[in-house]
Design an enzyme around this catalytic site. Structure first.
Site, PDB file in Angstrom:
ATOM      1  N   GLY A   1     -17.864   1.206  44.689  1.00 16.02           N
ATOM      2  CA  GLY A   1     -18.795   0.991  43.374  1.00 16.02           C
ATOM      3  C   GLY A   1     -18.705   1.968  42.524  1.00 16.02           C
TER       4      GLY A   1
ATOM      5  CD  GLU B   1     -10.633  -2.139  48.938  1.00 20.48           C
ATOM      6  OE1 GLU B   1     -10.411  -1.399  49.740  1.00 20.48           O
ATOM      7  OE2 GLU B   1     -11.439  -1.841  48.047  1.00 20.48           O
TER       8      GLU B   1
ATOM      9  CG  HIS C   1     -10.473   1.219  46.555  1.00 22.91           C
ATOM     10  ND1 HIS C   1     -11.831   0.586  46.522  1.00 22.91           N
ATOM     11  CD2 HIS C   1     -10.849   2.345  45.784  1.00 22.91           C
ATOM     12  CE1 HIS C   1     -12.707   1.106  45.751  1.00 22.91           C
ATOM     13  NE2 HIS C   1     -12.220   1.970  45.147  1.00 22.91           N
TER      14      HIS C   1
ATOM     15  CE  LYS D   1      -6.930 -23.569  43.722  1.00 23.30           C
ATOM     16  NZ  LYS D   1      -8.089 -24.520  42.690  1.00 23.30           N
TER      17      LYS D   1
ATOM     18  CG  ASP E   1     -10.686 -26.118  44.151  1.00 24.36           C
ATOM     19  OD1 ASP E   1      -9.650 -25.992  44.880  1.00 24.36           O
ATOM     20  OD2 ASP E   1     -10.848 -25.410  43.077  1.00 24.36           O
TER      21      ASP E   1
ATOM     22  CB  CYS F   1     -14.494   4.155  47.183  1.00 25.31           C
ATOM     23  SG  CYS F   1     -14.341   5.243  45.758  1.00 25.31           S
ATOM     24  CE1 TYR F   2     -22.634   5.002  44.750  1.00 26.43           C
ATOM     25  CE2 TYR F   2     -22.866   3.151  46.529  1.00 26.43           C
ATOM     26  CZ  TYR F   2     -23.438   4.291  45.515  1.00 26.43           C
ATOM     27  OH  TYR F   2     -24.736   4.249  45.412  1.00 26.43           O
TER      28      TYR F   2
END
Ligand code: XMP
Length: 522
Positions: free
Chosen positions: A58, A181, A179, A378, A236, A85-86
């Site tokens: 964040g 990710e 991070h 998706k 979708d 991180c944060y």
């Protein structure tokens, strides 16, 4: 509440990349949800019953009075936690460590390298294996942890982050400064894999199971009432419709709103697939006069989107009124549309564009919503579509936005411009297919520009529209890179468009990535 799956809770502190954490976990077949920190109360925690928790990054500083925090109970319910991180800084400060303000020497933004300490932990199984003795990671922090909390050990360090990887194995609390990710941490997935394994997840999130649960949920929600489903022809809404039809059969009627902003032959293709292949009751609402009439003279992108969103709902309601007992409206809303992310100010993040599935809904709608894809990304919708037996040619289709060609026609929308755009788009997609590139590209389309330029064809002067070709690679539309066509492909395509489409005499290729651009032009 008993849950069908092991659930992981991601507490969002406002990082730009929180959604990527969810994606990494879903790839590992772990069911997870992102919730903004403000919503995560003690009661929420006990209801959600997570098997593990992740604190996102964040933009705030933990040293600021009133900065975002998890509830104390997060540390007390006895489940593993991973702070990023944060999230690491919050965890350290909450548990008795220290965080220092960023100084020039310790702030790190971008690529960094983490080296292991003597301490080994299963969180890092598979790390530091390539012989270099280090791992590339992505850092983005000003503040840093200066003293770890009691019970924690240091597993890895980087030049700017002496506590880059920390763990309290007894409580299974893990915290990293970087991070894992993002793809700039190439081995980041391993950290998530190890974390969820240590937390006891079995990878029970599969599409077959999802389909059965979704069908049961739809039946329970709808009962014997009727549902109308807005079909756009995109993946979708089509998957949503087929899923709902499996659940409740002919209690479902699909309404295909032809807003006059569809691609070449699209309306016929959609109608024949749903009526002929699936035998799903379908109303083909040709409302192009209504939409194009109201859009006449409008050139502001948000105004256009709002008009289209509002008319969509009006048209649905009109048709819903004709279907006796219709109480529900089905939509193919996806998880990225509903994640309420946190902005620096603590409020919802800035609206870049009003997506018409969500932003255009009027407060007072006479229909309740059925949104069976609300939890999916998706690529998961595509997997569900395959599970439901939709043809590959349909599942593999590039995404097409609800507002259709309107947002590919910057400036005023006119019928002649739409005609030109349709033809150019068809030639471009034909080129992409002929060169075998369609499945390699995430989304490709033409935008017609609100500018006419001078050209020369034969011996004559032309004064026609310019168009832009767009093709991007992306995972979920959140970020994107332009597709690196060869010059030969671009030259051949430009020549074909100019020769075959009357009204265009100049073709450009859009090489903007997202961010800073967006995929669509409006
Ligand atoms: P942007 O232009 O925001 O687009 O980078 C990201 C992806 O979303 C699609 N898109 C929409 N889809 N309703 C939709 O259903 C909308 O209002 C909408 N606007 C953009 C866009 O085509 C791309 O795939």
């Amino acid at each position: 509440m008993t849950q069908p799956h092991d659930r992981l809770l991601i507490i969002d502190f406002g990082s730009q990349v929180t959604q990527l954490i969810a994606r990494r976990l879903r790839e590992l077949k772990v069911y997870c949800e992102i919730h903004p920190y403000q919503n995560v109360t003690d009661a929420f925690l006990s209801d959600f019953a997570p098997k593990a928790i992740i604190f996102s990054g964040g933009p705030d500083s933990v040293m600021r009075e009133g900065s975002p925090r998890p509830p104390r109970a997060a540390y007390e319910i006895g489940v593993p936690i991973l702070g990023i991180c944060y999230g690491q800084q919050v965890m350290m400060q909450d548990l008795g460590g220290q965080v220092e303000a960023g100084e020039h020497a310790t702030a790190e933004f971008g690529r960094a390298y983490v080296s292991p300490t003597e301490t080994r932990d299963a969180l890092l199984a598979g790390w530091f294996m390539d012989g270099s003795g280090r791992e590339q990671v992505w850092m983005s922090h000003g503040d840093h942890v200066s003293e770890i909390a009691p019970g924690f050990e240091v597993l890895g360090t980087s030049p700017g982050a002496p506590f880059a990887i920390t763990a309290d194995p007894a409580r299974q609390f893990y915290a990293v400064q970087f991070h894992p990710e993002v793809h700039h941490t190439p081995n980041g997935r391993t950290i998530y894999e190890n974390f969820v394994r240590l937390a006891g997840f079995t990878g029970d999130w599969t599409m077959g199971a999802y389909r059965d649960e979704a069908i049961a949920k739809i039946r329970a929600q709808v009962g014997d009432k009727k549902v109308i489903c807005g079909l756009s022809g995109g993946v979708d809404s089509s998957v949503a419709a087929v899923l709902i039809h499996e659940a409740i059969g002919d209690q479902l009627t699909c309404v295909f709103v032809d807003h006059g902003l569809l691609r070449l032959n699209e309306a016929q293709e959609v109608v024949s697939m749903f009526r002929d292949t699936y035998n799903i009751p379908l109303i083909h609402a040709d409302e192009s006069e209504l939409f194009l009439g109201e859009l006449d003279g409008q050139s502001d992108p948000e105004t256009k989107r709002k008009i289209i969103g509002r008319l969509f709902i009006d048209v649905f309601q009109k048709h819903a009124n004709d279907i006796e007992g219709a109480e529900f409206l089905a939509q193919g809303t996806l998880y990225p549309d509903v994640i309420e992310s946190v902005s620096f100010s603590g409020g919802p993040s800035v609206t870049i564009k009003s997506h018409h599935n969500v932003g255009g809904l009027p407060e007072k709608m006479g229909l309740k919503l059925v949104e069976p894809l609300r939890e999916l990304f998706k690529d998961e919708v595509r997997a569900l579509g395959r599970e439901l037996g939709l043809p590959e040619s349909f599942i593999g289709r590039h995404p097409f936005p609800g507002p259709g060609l309107a947002i590919r026609c910057p400036g005023e929308i006119t019928r002649p411009k739409l005609e030109i755009l349709r033809k150019a788009d068809a030639v471009y997609i034909d080129q992409i297919r002929k060169h075998g590139l369609y499945d390699e590209i995430w989304q490709a389309f033409v935008a017609i520009l609100p500018v006419r330029t001078v050209g020369v064809m034969g011996d004559g002067r032309t004064y026609d529209y310019a168009c832009a070709l767009r093709a991007v690679n992306s995972v979920d539309g959140m970020t994107a890179d332009y597709y690196p066509f060869t010059h030969d492909f671009l030259a051949e395509t430009a020549t074909r468009i100019i020769n075959e489409v009357k009204g265009i005499n100049r073709v450009t290729y859009d090489i903007t990535s997202k961010p800073p651009g967006t995929i669509e032009w409006e």
